[in-house]
Design a protein around this motif. Structure first.
Motif, short mmCIF file in Angstrom:
data_model
loop_
_atom_site.label_atom_id
_atom_site.label_comp_id
_atom_site.label_asym_id
_atom_site.label_seq_id
_atom_site.Cartn_x
_atom_site.Cartn_y
_atom_site.Cartn_z
N GLU A 162 0.83 -1.20 0.00
CA GLU A 162 0.00 0.00 0.00
C GLU A 162 0.87 1.26 0.00
O GLU A 162 0.59 2.23 -0.72
CB GLU A 162 -0.92 0.01 1.22
CG GLU A 162 -1.93 -1.14 1.25
CD GLU A 162 -1.38 -2.39 1.93
OE1 GLU A 162 -2.17 -3.30 2.22
OE2 GLU A 162 -0.15 -2.44 2.17
N GLU A 166 1.09 3.79 -3.31
CA GLU A 166 0.60 5.15 -3.08
C GLU A 166 1.67 6.18 -3.44
O GLU A 166 1.37 7.21 -4.06
CB GLU A 166 0.17 5.30 -1.62
CG GLU A 166 -0.61 6.57 -1.32
CD GLU A 166 0.29 7.76 -1.05
OE1 GLU A 166 -0.14 8.90 -1.29
OE2 GLU A 166 1.44 7.55 -0.60
N ARG A 167 2.92 5.91 -3.10
CA ARG A 167 3.99 6.86 -3.39
C ARG A 167 4.25 6.95 -4.89
O ARG A 167 4.48 8.04 -5.43
CB ARG A 167 5.26 6.46 -2.65
CG ARG A 167 5.16 6.62 -1.14
CD ARG A 167 6.52 6.51 -0.48
NE ARG A 167 7.40 7.60 -0.87
CZ ARG A 167 8.65 7.74 -0.44
NH1 ARG A 167 9.16 6.85 0.39
NH2 ARG A 167 9.38 8.75 -0.83
N ARG A 170 1.24 8.83 -6.48
CA ARG A 170 1.27 10.26 -6.13
C ARG A 170 2.39 10.98 -6.89
O ARG A 170 2.20 12.10 -7.38
CB ARG A 170 1.46 10.39 -4.61
CG ARG A 170 1.59 11.82 -4.13
CD ARG A 170 1.29 11.94 -2.65
NE ARG A 170 1.95 10.90 -1.89
CZ ARG A 170 3.19 10.98 -1.41
NH1 ARG A 170 3.90 12.09 -1.64
NH2 ARG A 170 3.71 10.00 -0.70
N ALA A 200 -5.33 4.85 -4.56
CA ALA A 200 -4.39 5.95 -4.80
C ALA A 200 -4.76 6.72 -6.07
O ALA A 200 -4.63 7.95 -6.12
CB ALA A 200 -2.97 5.41 -4.90
N THR A 203 -7.61 9.05 -5.28
CA THR A 203 -7.18 10.17 -4.46
C THR A 203 -6.34 11.17 -5.25
O THR A 203 -6.46 12.39 -5.05
CB THR A 203 -6.37 9.66 -3.25
OG1 THR A 203 -7.17 8.74 -2.51
CG2 THR A 203 -5.96 10.80 -2.35
N SER A 204 -5.51 10.66 -6.15
CA SER A 204 -4.57 11.53 -6.88
C SER A 204 -5.17 12.10 -8.16
O SER A 204 -4.54 12.95 -8.79
CB SER A 204 -3.30 10.74 -7.22
OG SER A 204 -2.70 10.24 -6.06
#
Length: 254
Positions: A162, A166-167, A170, A200, A203-204
């Motif tokens: 996760e 996510e990194r 993003r 992700a 969200t991004s």
């Protein structure tokens, strides 16, 4: 949560701190109070010197994951060399690739007087050794990347999918990538990675245009890569013509 087991090193540090505080505290002479030796009380025997704390290292040193286990073993030995051999005694045990091997290794580690268990590598093996470690009051620092195996006395040190996904997503969004696809193994790790990718992306603000999975044993998942390339529009559906520029709507991350 039950209290953590105190290792000999922690005990030594605590005693040293108490002695330092006592030495620095102001002393007031009290001449009328003298402690005389009592001939009827035997002097306590000095304690036998204790060695460094023991850390059992549970790794797959045989079987399909032998190469990974050996890499981790080499890294542990390098870390021990940097720290100094007198700081920690490393006890390696082979778990193989199955939970049964990990359980046998955990029992051997407990019998050897291990103060802490580092490993095992896999989530199933971590779950299998947890009752053995808990019964012996030995903490476990699992190398798994599955956070669901964490328990009181069991910590997960592996990188979580996760966090990694996510990194990456993003970073891609911050650098102008508008569309993305995911390629993951068809196993528990891949399932977590795909779920993290969906979250992700939402969200991004990235557009998830495709998700493809492949058997974990497949070292060249060309079919899955082809499905992703076609979903992105990088390769035509017939796969015969040269790659075309990505369609409007932003850059493409594969």
């Amino acid at each position: 949560m039950r209290p953590a087991k105190t290792t000999p090193l922690a005990t030594t540090v605590a005693l040293a701190g108490i002695m330092l505080v006592a030495a620095c505290a102001p002393q007031r002479p009290v001449p009328w109070r003298q402690t005389l030796p009592n001939p009827d009380v035997a002097a306590p025997l000095p304690e036998a010197p204790k060695g460094p704390p023991k850390a059992a290292l549970l790794l797959p040193l045989s079987g399909p994951s032998e190469a990974i286990g050996q890499d981790l073993m080499d890294a542990a030995q390098m870390a021990l060399f940097d720290a100094g051999e007198n700081q920690l005694e490393l006890l390696p045990f082979d778990t193989g690739s199955e939970p049964e091997g990990a359980m046998a290794a955990a029992r051997a580690a407990v019998a050897s007087g291990a103060d802490v268990i580092i490993g095992p590598l896999f989530a199933r093996s971590t779950t299998a050794i947890t009752p053995i470690a808990n019964q012996a009051n030995v903490e476990v620092l699992s190398l798994s990347n599955d956070s669901s195996v964490a328990r009181p006395g069991v910590w997960v040190l592996g990188l979580q999918p996760e966090e990694q996904v996510e990194r990456v997503v993003r970073f891609a969004a911050q650098n102008g990538i508008g569309r993305a696809a995911a390629l993951a193994p068809a196993d528990a790790y891949g399932e977590k990675a795909v779920q993290a990718f969906r979250q992700a992306a939402a969200t991004s603000g990235l557009e998830p245009v495709g998700i493809a999975t492949y058997p974990p044993s497949d070292s060249t998942p060309s079919d899955a890569v082809g499905r992703i390339a076609r979903a992105l529009g990088v390769v035509p559906s017939d796969g015969q013509r040269p790659a075309t520029p990505p369609p409007p709507g932003g850059a493409v991350l594969l």
